[in-house]
Enzyme design. Structure first.
Site, short mmCIF file in Angstrom:
data_model
loop_
_atom_site.label_atom_id
_atom_site.label_comp_id
_atom_site.label_asym_id
_atom_site.label_seq_id
_atom_site.Cartn_x
_atom_site.Cartn_y
_atom_site.Cartn_z
N GLU A 1 -69.93 -17.56 -13.97
CA GLU A 1 -70.07 -17.86 -15.39
C GLU A 1 -70.06 -19.37 -15.60
O GLU A 1 -69.63 -20.13 -14.72
CB GLU A 1 -68.90 -17.23 -16.17
N GLU B 1 -77.56 -3.44 -21.37
CA GLU B 1 -77.37 -2.90 -20.01
C GLU B 1 -76.95 -3.99 -19.03
O GLU B 1 -76.09 -3.78 -18.17
CB GLU B 1 -78.67 -2.25 -19.54
N GLY C 1 -74.40 -6.26 -13.64
CA GLY C 1 -75.71 -6.82 -13.30
C GLY C 1 -76.83 -5.80 -13.30
O GLY C 1 -77.17 -5.24 -14.34
N LYS D 1 -66.32 -6.70 -19.30
CA LYS D 1 -67.16 -5.57 -18.87
C LYS D 1 -66.39 -4.25 -18.96
O LYS D 1 -66.93 -3.23 -19.38
CB LYS D 1 -67.64 -5.81 -17.43
N ALA E 1 -86.45 -20.52 -26.01
CA ALA E 1 -85.64 -21.70 -26.37
C ALA E 1 -84.70 -22.06 -25.22
O ALA E 1 -84.16 -21.17 -24.54
CB ALA E 1 -84.80 -21.39 -27.62
N ASP F 1 -64.05 -12.15 -17.19
CA ASP F 1 -65.40 -11.56 -17.18
C ASP F 1 -65.31 -10.05 -16.89
O ASP F 1 -65.95 -9.24 -17.57
CB ASP F 1 -66.25 -12.27 -16.12
N VAL G 1 -73.05 -5.36 -18.06
CA VAL G 1 -72.05 -4.78 -17.16
C VAL G 1 -72.68 -4.49 -15.79
O VAL G 1 -73.68 -3.77 -15.69
CB VAL G 1 -71.46 -3.47 -17.75
N ALA H 1 -93.73 1.45 -20.71
CA ALA H 1 -93.33 1.24 -22.11
C ALA H 1 -94.35 1.80 -23.10
O ALA H 1 -94.03 2.00 -24.27
CB ALA H 1 -93.13 -0.26 -22.37
N GLY I 1 -75.86 -19.12 -8.68
CA GLY I 1 -76.09 -18.66 -10.06
C GLY I 1 -75.30 -17.41 -10.42
O GLY I 1 -75.57 -16.77 -11.43
#
Ligand code: NDP
Ligand code: HSE
Length: 436
Positions: free
Chosen positions: A190, A129, A134, A205, A43, A201, A132, A33, A187
């Site tokens: 949704e 990114e 993963g 996408k 949060a 879902d 869509v 970067a 996990g």
């Protein structure tokens, strides 16, 4: 140079994975970067909950607005989900002049037009990114890597949970509800898993992919959506006997009348690579006029695969912090004032082949009646399989047809279902050969 300061909204599956990947690969990420990328604030609803990540050094709060309005935070990463609070927070972040990274496909598919317009006015970036497929960098591939092409069509297995369920049903004869519970435990699913199994879902996408492929505004409401809940083990087996796999496919195709935008279970020839994409893996096949067919494959859900895409966006945004807003990659691949008005086609105008499963009385003339009705509306048959009845039950007839307009097929199905010798509803599954 000082590290970029990031505010994270949500510390669940993807939020936790993002903290872990950023910490573990901090040195390499900074080298890519050009400066460090550090989460300073986060949060969540419950700041005392046990997490999959170590939050040492991060200021925690239960109020996401505090993070969004913190003057020290330069990039907001939204990983809360949904399109109510998330929309408010993303718009508030933009108003505060902050760049946004999100994995939230529902938010982008439903409110992306509004969000991108506001981001454009404020000169900030909204990167998505992870929204869509993963961990597969499919947005970058289509938006940037295929920029020379006129994309003709794309087809994708873009819901990991649904693909995991279909795979387990086929390979292990598993029960639908058990596999869904396992996907939730891992996990993948949704917050509302009907989004996964009813195709919502995937429709979110697909809406995003179609926009960046064809340069059209996001039109989630126009996407046809059919889930996998009616697929039976028998359908999976019959399809295999005929050389096909059933996948929950998102399909976007440009025709000279408009754009097909549809998510539904689909028979795909088993020899296609995409037919062999199993479990939580996703794959997207994109056909460009210059490059031909290209295939992208990888994990479609889960903490670190999704974090991989979130962190890649963070690196991208960090690199472009100093770039003139007019010269950045456009949100939807095409310049905002150059989007096309191609209409989304109604399903009646979509052409595809079909698998039909018909329950019929086992008596002479029934098959002839069915084939006559199909012939009358101009539908030709590719293959027929007749299964003998068990005991005094009905016979099962499986038909594969050639390509036909969905409107014609609706007409034929209504006429066949009206025959006295036919019981129940005909099971219809669309079929795509996905040939180059
Ligand atoms: P989770 O449910 O695991 O995490 C959601 C997080 O948001 C939790 O930490 C939760 O806090 C927090 N949160 C919810 N409401 C509030 C609120 N009102 N104020 C503050 N914090 C709140 O979701 P995921 O990580 O699975 O998904 C996040 C996003 O990523 C979604 O948009 C999803 O569609 C997307 N996505 C998910 C993938 C996956 O594999 N899971 C893959 C690709 C995208 P708490 O933990 O305290 O309850
Ligand atoms: N629930 C989604 C899936 C998460 O299973 O694909 C990844 O977007």
């Amino acid at each position: 140079m000082d590290p970029v300061k990031v505010g994270l909204l949500g510390l669940g599956t993807v939020g936790g994975g993002t903290v872990n990947v950023l910490k573990r690969n901090a040195e390499e990420i900074a080298r890519r970067a050009g400066r460090g990328v550090v989460i300073t604030h986060a949060a969540s609803r419950d700041i005392n909950k046990q997490r999959i990540c170590d939050t040492t050094g991060i200021t925690l709060t239960t109020d996401p607005q505090v993070v969004v309005s913190d003057p020290g935070v330069q990039i907001i990463v939204e990983l809360i989900g949904g399109d109510g609070l998330a929309r408010e927070l993303v718009l508030a972040a933009i108003e505060h002049g902050k760049h946004v990274v999100t994995a939230n496909k529902a938010l982008i598919a439903k409110h992306g037009n509004e969000i991108f317009a506001r981001a454009q006015e404020k000169g900030v970036m909204v990167a998505f990114e992870a929204a869509v497929a993963g961990g597969i960098p499919i947005i970058k591939a289509v938006r940037e890597g295929l920029a020379a092409n006129r994309v003709e069509w794309l087809a994708g297995i873009i819901n990991g949970t649904g693909n995991f369920i279909l795979t387990e049903m086929r390979d292990n004869g598993s029960d639908f509800a058990d596999v869904l519970a396992e996907a939730q435990r891992l996990g993948y699913a949704e917050a509302d898993p009907t989004f996964d199994v009813e195709g919502i879902d995937a429709a979110h996408k697909l809406t995003i992919l179609a926009s960046i492929a064809f340069g059209i505004p996001l039109q989630f409401e126009a996407c046809f959506t059919e889930g996998i809940t009616r697929i039976t083990r028998e359908d999976v087996n019959y399809a295999e006997e005929l050389g096909y796999r059933i996948k929950h496919l998102g399909m976007a195709r440009r025709t000279n009348k408009g754009v097909e935008l549809r998510v539904h279970p689909t028979l795909i020839p088993e020899r296609r690579l995409i037919a062999n994409v199993d479990g939580v893996m996703n794959a997207v096949l994109v056909k460009g006029d210059a490059v031909g067919p290209t295939l992208y494959y990888g994990a479609g859900a889960g903490a670190e695969p999704t974090a991989s895409a979130v962190v890649a966006d963070l690196v991208d945004v960090t690199r472009t912090l100093t770039v003139d807003p007019e010269n950045r990659v456009p949100h939807l691949a095409f310049q905002p004032d150059a989007l096309s008005e191609l209409p989304i086609l109604p399903m009646a105008a979509v052409e595809t082949a079909y698998y039909l499963r018909i329950q019929a009385a086992d008596k002479p003339g029934v098959l002839a009646d069915v084939t006559r009705i199909l012939g009358d509306v101009g539908i030709s048959i590719e293959a027929i399989l007749q299964k003998e009845p068990v005991g005094d039950s009905d016979a099962t007839i499986i038909l594969l047809t050639h390509r036909v307009l969905e409107g014609q097929m609706d007409q034929a199905i209504a006429a066949i279902e009206a025959l006295d010798s036919i019981s129940g509803e005909i099971m219809r599954i669309r079929l795509e050969t996905l040939s180059a």
